[in-house]
Motif scaffolding. Sequence first.
Motif, PDB file in Angstrom:
ATOM      1  N   PHE A   3     -13.453  -9.852  -7.083  1.00  0.00           N
ATOM      2  CA  PHE A   3     -12.525  -9.002  -6.361  1.00  0.00           C
ATOM      3  C   PHE A   3     -12.543  -7.577  -6.914  1.00  0.00           C
ATOM      4  N   ARG A   4     -13.365  -7.347  -7.933  1.00  0.00           N
ATOM      5  CA  ARG A   4     -13.396  -6.039  -8.566  1.00  0.00           C
ATOM      6  C   ARG A   4     -13.989  -5.000  -7.602  1.00  0.00           C
ATOM      7  N   VAL A   5     -13.309  -3.899  -7.458  1.00  0.00           N
ATOM      8  CA  VAL A   5     -13.745  -2.857  -6.530  1.00  0.00           C
ATOM      9  C   VAL A   5     -14.124  -1.613  -7.311  1.00  0.00           C
ATOM     10  N   ARG A   6     -15.287  -1.046  -6.994  1.00  0.00           N
ATOM     11  CA  ARG A   6     -15.737   0.143  -7.709  1.00  0.00           C
ATOM     12  C   ARG A   6     -16.047   1.289  -6.748  1.00  0.00           C
ATOM     13  N   GLY A   7     -15.497   1.269  -5.572  1.00  0.00           N
ATOM     14  CA  GLY A   7     -15.786   2.294  -4.574  1.00  0.00           C
ATOM     15  C   GLY A   7     -15.244   3.655  -4.961  1.00  0.00           C
ATOM     16  N   ASP A   8     -15.815   4.670  -4.340  1.00  0.00           N
ATOM     17  CA  ASP A   8     -15.366   6.042  -4.596  1.00  0.00           C
ATOM     18  C   ASP A   8     -13.896   6.223  -4.246  1.00  0.00           C
ATOM     19  N   ALA A   9     -13.455   5.554  -3.185  1.00  0.00           N
ATOM     20  CA  ALA A   9     -12.061   5.697  -2.754  1.00  0.00           C
ATOM     21  C   ALA A   9     -11.106   5.243  -3.847  1.00  0.00           C
ATOM     22  N   ASP A  10     -11.407   4.114  -4.455  1.00  0.00           N
ATOM     23  CA  ASP A  10     -10.535   3.606  -5.514  1.00  0.00           C
ATOM     24  C   ASP A  10     -10.547   4.525  -6.726  1.00  0.00           C
ATOM     25  N   ARG A  11     -11.702   5.085  -7.030  1.00  0.00           N
ATOM     26  CA  ARG A  11     -11.780   5.997  -8.166  1.00  0.00           C
ATOM     27  C   ARG A  11     -10.963   7.258  -7.915  1.00  0.00           C
ATOM     28  N   ARG A  12     -10.982   7.725  -6.672  1.00  0.00           N
ATOM     29  CA  ARG A  12     -10.185   8.909  -6.342  1.00  0.00           C
ATOM     30  C   ARG A  12      -8.692   8.598  -6.433  1.00  0.00           C
ATOM     31  N   GLU A  42      -2.279 -17.265 -16.367  1.00  0.00           N
ATOM     32  CA  GLU A  42      -2.481 -17.483 -14.934  1.00  0.00           C
ATOM     33  C   GLU A  42      -1.279 -18.168 -14.301  1.00  0.00           C
ATOM     34  N   ASN A  43      -0.647 -19.074 -15.033  1.00  0.00           N
ATOM     35  CA  ASN A  43       0.566 -19.712 -14.516  1.00  0.00           C
ATOM     36  C   ASN A  43       1.668 -18.678 -14.310  1.00  0.00           C
ATOM     37  N   TRP A  44       1.770 -17.748 -15.271  1.00  0.00           N
ATOM     38  CA  TRP A  44       2.781 -16.689 -15.141  1.00  0.00           C
ATOM     39  C   TRP A  44       2.460 -15.792 -13.952  1.00  0.00           C
ATOM     40  N   VAL A  45       1.181 -15.435 -13.777  1.00  0.00           N
ATOM     41  CA  VAL A  45       0.763 -14.583 -12.658  1.00  0.00           C
ATOM     42  C   VAL A  45       1.169 -15.217 -11.331  1.00  0.00           C
ATOM     43  N   GLY A  62      -5.413 -14.902  -6.592  1.00  0.00           N
ATOM     44  CA  GLY A  62      -6.831 -15.032  -6.899  1.00  0.00           C
ATOM     45  C   GLY A  62      -7.448 -13.725  -7.347  1.00  0.00           C
ATOM     46  N   LEU A  63      -7.002 -12.621  -6.755  1.00  0.00           N
ATOM     47  CA  LEU A  63      -7.513 -11.305  -7.148  1.00  0.00           C
ATOM     48  C   LEU A  63      -7.246 -11.057  -8.631  1.00  0.00           C
ATOM     49  N   VAL A  64      -6.000 -11.292  -9.038  1.00  0.00           N
ATOM     50  CA  VAL A  64      -5.619 -11.033 -10.430  1.00  0.00           C
ATOM     51  C   VAL A  64      -6.342 -11.976 -11.389  1.00  0.00           C
ATOM     52  N   THR A  65      -6.331 -13.270 -11.092  1.00  0.00           N
ATOM     53  CA  THR A  65      -6.941 -14.232 -12.014  1.00  0.00           C
ATOM     54  C   THR A  65      -8.447 -14.035 -12.122  1.00  0.00           C
ATOM     55  N   ASN A  66      -9.094 -13.659 -11.027  1.00  0.00           N
ATOM     56  CA  ASN A  66     -10.533 -13.414 -11.082  1.00  0.00           C
ATOM     57  C   ASN A  66     -10.870 -12.191 -11.920  1.00  0.00           C
ATOM     58  N   ASP A  83     -10.039  -3.513 -16.608  1.00  0.00           N
ATOM     59  CA  ASP A  83      -9.462  -2.181 -16.430  1.00  0.00           C
ATOM     60  C   ASP A  83      -8.095  -2.349 -15.767  1.00  0.00           C
ATOM     61  N   ALA A  84      -7.032  -2.213 -16.558  1.00  0.00           N
ATOM     62  CA  ALA A  84      -5.680  -2.433 -16.046  1.00  0.00           C
ATOM     63  C   ALA A  84      -5.317  -1.429 -14.957  1.00  0.00           C
ATOM     64  N   LYS A  85      -5.759  -0.195 -15.109  1.00  0.00           N
ATOM     65  CA  LYS A  85      -5.434   0.834 -14.116  1.00  0.00           C
ATOM     66  C   LYS A  85      -6.134   0.541 -12.796  1.00  0.00           C
ATOM     67  N   GLU A  86      -7.369   0.081 -12.884  1.00  0.00           N
ATOM     68  CA  GLU A  86      -8.106  -0.279 -11.675  1.00  0.00           C
ATOM     69  C   GLU A  86      -7.437  -1.464 -10.982  1.00  0.00           C
ATOM     70  N   LEU A  87      -6.942  -2.404 -11.776  1.00  0.00           N
ATOM     71  CA  LEU A  87      -6.239  -3.552 -11.210  1.00  0.00           C
ATOM     72  C   LEU A  87      -4.983  -3.101 -10.470  1.00  0.00           C
ATOM     73  N   GLN A  88      -4.265  -2.147 -11.046  1.00  0.00           N
ATOM     74  CA  GLN A  88      -3.056  -1.637 -10.383  1.00  0.00           C
ATOM     75  C   GLN A  88      -3.400  -0.998  -9.043  1.00  0.00           C
ATOM     76  N   VAL A  89      -4.513  -0.253  -9.003  1.00  0.00           N
ATOM     77  CA  VAL A  89      -4.942   0.374  -7.752  1.00  0.00           C
ATOM     78  C   VAL A  89      -5.223  -0.695  -6.701  1.00  0.00           C
ATOM     79  N   GLN A  90      -5.927  -1.752  -7.102  1.00  0.00           N
ATOM     80  CA  GLN A  90      -6.271  -2.818  -6.162  1.00  0.00           C
ATOM     81  C   GLN A  90      -5.033  -3.542  -5.643  1.00  0.00           C
ATOM     82  N   LEU A  91      -4.022  -3.667  -6.490  1.00  0.00           N
ATOM     83  CA  LEU A  91      -2.824  -4.412  -6.105  1.00  0.00           C
ATOM     84  C   LEU A  91      -1.831  -3.588  -5.299  1.00  0.00           C
ATOM     85  N   THR A  92      -1.995  -2.274  -5.311  1.00  0.00           N
ATOM     86  CA  THR A  92      -1.034  -1.419  -4.611  1.00  0.00           C
ATOM     87  C   THR A  92      -0.941  -1.755  -3.124  1.00  0.00           C
TER      88      THR A  92
END
Length: 285
Positions: A3-12, A42-45, A62-66, A83-92
């Motif tokens: 589920f990891r995203v590395r696109g330019d949009a997410d970086r911006r 994972e149980n807490w998540v 699944g996104l978070v646990t993966n 990357d916690a910051k990247e995870l926050q972007v994905q979850l927004t």
Amino acid sequence: MSFRVRGDADRRIKSRLEKRGAFGAVLNKKVDMSKIDLKVIENWVKERITQLLGFEDEVVIGLVTNVLQQTTDAYTGHPIKVDAKELQVQLTGFLAKDAGPFVSELWALLIDAQDAPYGIPRVFVERKKRELLPVTTEIVQEKRSPNPEEDSCKKKRQCRWDTQDASPAPQKQDDKIVVRHILIKHAESRRPSSWREKCITLSRVDAYSELETIRKKLLVASNLEEALSSYATQRSDCPSAVKGGLIAAFRRGDLDRTFEQAAFSLRPGVLSHIIDSPSGLHLIL
């Protein structure tokens, strides 16, 4: 699938959020995922996301646990850090304004867990202690009924916590002793569940290996009592973990026979070998 995203949009987006100070300061700290018990996290998540959304969303969970489980790059095979910051972007897009607080809370738990024995957040252990008090010990013994007509029947007897502190080494008190112990259950245990895990699937061989590793560390500890108490609190499957493995004073005939024989045969201050009882595997002090 990652589920990891590395696109330019997410970086911006990440760059803009950093400029706005939208990331919690805790996210700047590094986490070593190899030191963490992911099953507990994972149980807490799962519980936390369900609480935030009002329903169980397998996609978000699944996104978070993966992300937490992915330790190597799927394309290059190189080690990667979460990357916690990247995870926050994905979850927004899923959690909206709750994404930041959720990731900060998650990251704080991971930091706590990586510095704790067995990778379990200490806040979880303290919470479980409060839930378990007062509590009965896991070790039970099947005794014969004093009624001759019921000699063939057996009943379980449980020992309650002694609220007073005591030395971990066996101490005689009118033919009673007080000990501390660590219990590790396995799939073949009489009741393969505990306060730590509802369904224990650990094999007996793996449980023995884990306890043997703990025993070796205890034997070289500068303070055996404190070390065993710490390991018991973090790892023991017995509810006595809430008191650092302390079991209230007991006589012969009160507990499981195998456990009793080992406990009464120990000299004060001496750590036992691994004891195999119906409840699981023990270390006794």
